[in-house]
Design a protein around this motif. Sequence first.
Motif, PDB file in Angstrom:
ATOM      1  N   ASP B  55    -101.125  -0.555  35.586  1.00 38.59           N
ATOM      2  CA  ASP B  55    -101.261  -2.016  35.567  1.00 38.59           C
ATOM      3  C   ASP B  55    -102.587  -2.448  34.951  1.00 38.59           C
ATOM      4  O   ASP B  55    -103.238  -3.357  35.431  1.00 38.59           O
ATOM      5  CB  ASP B  55    -101.061  -2.618  36.964  1.00 38.59           C
ATOM      6  N   ALA B  56    -102.998  -1.744  33.904  1.00 42.03           N
ATOM      7  CA  ALA B  56    -104.209  -2.143  33.176  1.00 42.03           C
ATOM      8  C   ALA B  56    -104.005  -1.822  31.699  1.00 42.03           C
ATOM      9  O   ALA B  56    -103.068  -1.129  31.327  1.00 42.03           O
ATOM     10  CB  ALA B  56    -105.427  -1.393  33.725  1.00 42.03           C
ATOM     11  N   HIS B  57    -104.927  -2.328  30.880  1.00 41.77           N
ATOM     12  CA  HIS B  57    -104.760  -2.201  29.428  1.00 41.77           C
ATOM     13  C   HIS B  57    -105.242  -0.839  28.932  1.00 41.77           C
ATOM     14  O   HIS B  57    -106.203  -0.740  28.190  1.00 41.77           O
ATOM     15  CB  HIS B  57    -105.499  -3.343  28.719  1.00 41.77           C
ATOM     16  N   PHE B  58    -104.581   0.203  29.350  1.00 38.28           N
ATOM     17  CA  PHE B  58    -104.918   1.549  28.893  1.00 38.28           C
ATOM     18  C   PHE B  58    -104.152   1.871  27.606  1.00 38.28           C
ATOM     19  O   PHE B  58    -103.101   1.303  27.339  1.00 38.28           O
ATOM     20  CB  PHE B  58    -104.494   2.606  29.923  1.00 38.28           C
ATOM     21  N   ASP B  59    -104.701   2.839  26.880  1.00 35.10           N
ATOM     22  CA  ASP B  59    -103.950   3.454  25.783  1.00 35.10           C
ATOM     23  C   ASP B  59    -103.745   4.917  26.186  1.00 35.10           C
ATOM     24  O   ASP B  59    -104.698   5.694  26.219  1.00 35.10           O
ATOM     25  CB  ASP B  59    -104.746   3.355  24.477  1.00 35.10           C
ATOM     26  N   VAL B  60    -102.518   5.262  26.550  1.00 38.80           N
ATOM     27  CA  VAL B  60    -102.224   6.619  27.020  1.00 38.80           C
ATOM     28  C   VAL B  60    -101.454   7.352  25.930  1.00 38.80           C
ATOM     29  O   VAL B  60    -100.393   6.889  25.499  1.00 38.80           O
ATOM     30  CB  VAL B  60    -101.399   6.593  28.334  1.00 38.80           C
ATOM     31  N   GLN B  61    -102.006   8.461  25.482  1.00 36.91           N
ATOM     32  CA  GLN B  61    -101.350   9.262  24.439  1.00 36.91           C
ATOM     33  C   GLN B  61    -100.914  10.579  25.074  1.00 36.91           C
ATOM     34  O   GLN B  61    -101.743  11.343  25.571  1.00 36.91           O
ATOM     35  CB  GLN B  61    -102.331   9.548  23.291  1.00 36.91           C
ATOM     36  N   ILE B  62     -99.605  10.830  25.071  1.00 35.86           N
ATOM     37  CA  ILE B  62     -99.072  12.046  25.699  1.00 35.86           C
ATOM     38  C   ILE B  62     -98.583  12.971  24.594  1.00 35.86           C
ATOM     39  O   ILE B  62     -97.690  12.617  23.822  1.00 35.86           O
ATOM     40  CB  ILE B  62     -97.922  11.698  26.670  1.00 35.86           C
ATOM     41  N   HIS B  63     -99.166  14.158  24.533  1.00 29.63           N
ATOM     42  CA  HIS B  63     -98.897  15.063  23.401  1.00 29.63           C
ATOM     43  C   HIS B  63     -97.913  16.140  23.825  1.00 29.63           C
ATOM     44  O   HIS B  63     -98.309  17.210  24.282  1.00 29.63           O
ATOM     45  CB  HIS B  63    -100.207  15.660  22.901  1.00 29.63           C
ATOM     46  N   GLY B  64     -96.634  15.862  23.697  1.00 26.40           N
ATOM     47  CA  GLY B  64     -95.593  16.832  24.058  1.00 26.40           C
ATOM     48  C   GLY B  64     -94.410  16.119  24.700  1.00 26.40           C
ATOM     49  O   GLY B  64     -94.387  14.887  24.807  1.00 26.40           O
ATOM     50  N   HIS B  65     -93.438  16.928  25.153  1.00 25.10           N
ATOM     51  CA  HIS B  65     -92.216  16.360  25.726  1.00 25.10           C
ATOM     52  C   HIS B  65     -92.407  16.054  27.217  1.00 25.10           C
ATOM     53  O   HIS B  65     -93.070  16.808  27.928  1.00 25.10           O
ATOM     54  CB  HIS B  65     -91.055  17.343  25.565  1.00 25.10           C
TER      55      HIS B  65
END
Lengths: 298, 236
Positions: B55-65
């Motif tokens: 519930d915040a303005h994060f940028d989440v990058q998930i590298h994989g499945h």
Amino acid sequence: MCGIVGLLVKNPALRDQLGALMVPMLVGMTERGPDSAGLAVYTEPVSDHHHKLSLYSGEHAVDWPELLREIAAAFAHAHEISVQGNHAVLVSSADPDLLVAWLGRHAPMIAVLSVGQSIDLYKDVGAPADIAERYRFKALRGSHLVGHTRMATESAVTPAHAHPFTAGRDFCLVHNGSLSNPHLVRKRLEPLGIEFETDNDTEAACRFFEWRLREGDDLKTAVQRGFSELDGFFTFLMGTDRELLIVRDAFACKPAVVAETDDYVAIASEFRSLAHLPQISDAILFEPKPEEIYSWRI
Amino acid sequence: MANLRPVPKTREFDLSRDSLRDLNLFLHKHAVDAGVAQIEVRNPAGAHSIACGLDAHFDVQIHGHVGYYVAGMNKHAAVTVHGNAGPGAAENMMSGRVHIRGFASTAAGASAHGGLLVIDGDASLRCGISLKGADIVVGGSVGSFSAFMAQAGRIVICGDAEDALGDSLYEAVIYVRGKVRSLGADARFESMTDTDRAAVKSLLAQSGLAHDPAEFKRVASAKSLYHWHADANQEY
């Protein structure tokens, strides 16, 4: 909920590692199936005119060497047995149907889990990791396998209700889902002389497909026929001595992911059971489409 | 002149080493206070519920499945999965943006209220089921029963749709570029207006896709199920 895993190695050099590659796949499906687990592994076939029977004695203490002596006294054939606790694989040149009938009469505490020339079958209640350890799955060798972790929904938690189910020779099936008409299927098959061992819904599917194979269908045709005969939710994974096959129902309610490389085809309910496999980042990944039949041959 | 904007701090989680619970706890309880806005997640290995309930303005990058329910209930955050997603991606999203670079399994964007879900590859069955106001853009094709009972929001499908597209639709609108194997009960093709073309153009631009909005067809509710007809004998 249940977990399914399947593995077929295309590269014969990997046959020695079949069990080691599979154990993390099976253990990875523990949350989907914590109460029982089972595995069918297809090995080099035994020589012509021989069959092997996977035997399971559960809680009963069995004197396996004594059993082998009794079998040798009853059948003038060559027999060998390899024992792993309450599990044994009997290789014999005797007629397997006569052997199964003899065991039923003389050793009723022993369940015959599978009959064939390639298949070895293990199943038991408990956590998948414990069962893998109990039967030393890591050391298993072979060309392909079909595994299952069970969370019972339709029938009791017993070794007999665990998957894979087998029927006939070298055929097995595991199931994630539930069938709504297993009793109708059973009612149709029993008058044909087909005997059931449990009240489990999956057994009905297994015996239906094996009946169709004996009637001359190939596996794909049998499965195609199953779309109109079997009602309910299913992801079925099946094995024969030459083939591994997966199919999902029209609604694809139960998950499945396939990873294919030049070396292997690996199947699991979820990717987390495939993530550890070698070259997984280069594998072709896909989810089987509903009512589309996917099969691979060795 | 110096750039006076604070540089967003980055934090990396490697799920082969760090626990999923630690990652989600950090995102829920500590990231804002720590001034971390950029989160990199490595080796997700198909884990469930990664970056849920943000519930915040994060940028989440998930590298994989990833497994089930990635970025479920998302609010404000931008979550990108550089891989495939399991069932229920961005389920019940409230706002923000979720981007699946590979394919998405069943029920992607189910009951999402707001925000944008972009799936570069195919989406499996039941994509956008019970959609409640979010936008979904699928670069590939969608499986059967997509947009089932979708109440509000828009779904743009750049490829094809399998059976029963838009069954029992309410006010949600579907734009589909390829072939539709069958429409569901009460769904119908309608002519595209300038407003529709502008909506498709905007959603494609936000999703980084370059199709011509003129190639899309509009599917919406015929609204014949809105009122109970005793004479219909349950046949719709």
